[in-house]
Design a protein around this motif. Sequence first.
Motif: not given
Length: 189
Positions: A29-32, A49-57
């Motif tokens: 989680e929480y990295h680029f 983001g949270e739980r390894g989900g893609i937040e921004d792409e």
Amino acid sequence: MIREQAELIIEEEKLIYVTWRDYDNTSGEYHFTIWFNSNNNKYETIYIGERGGIEDEYSFDSEKEAIDKMLQENYRHKCYNRKDIKENITKEAALRIIKEEKLEVIWYDEALKPLCAGIKHDKQRDKYISFITNAKAEIIEYRSIEFDGEVVVFLEKYNYTSTYNDEFLALYALINRARMIKQNRISFV
């Protein structure tokens, strides 16, 4: 800017961790993540983001553009999760912090000084630029991070137009970098 330079900035400025490989959902989680997508011949910058989900792409034609966006977004996440400054970062607040902490900075149109953090506004391109100078009072180009000027966003869901700029992020980067220079925690090569 190249990968090694970006890695130095991330390490020294204590920004969010970056992986340099294809996205997979086992990386935490929480990295680029930055990687070259051979399917569309683009460099991808992804925030996990949270739980390894893609937040921004984001997709870019060059690795430099992808790295620049990652650093900009990295400062955005660091700024929103900050614990060191509790108030909104305006020019007035930044000046007060700079004065209280006796930080040495180059403020917008001031002359360049050696071994210093600075901020400027490129009015032609409408970009706010956070930079660092070397011992000769020259801007270290790869250390420059650009933030957007005025951006107009239409929120279709709410039928609402909003205007904002990222000057507060450039001011936050200025304060962060000036603190690091004062503590001798940054290199000038």
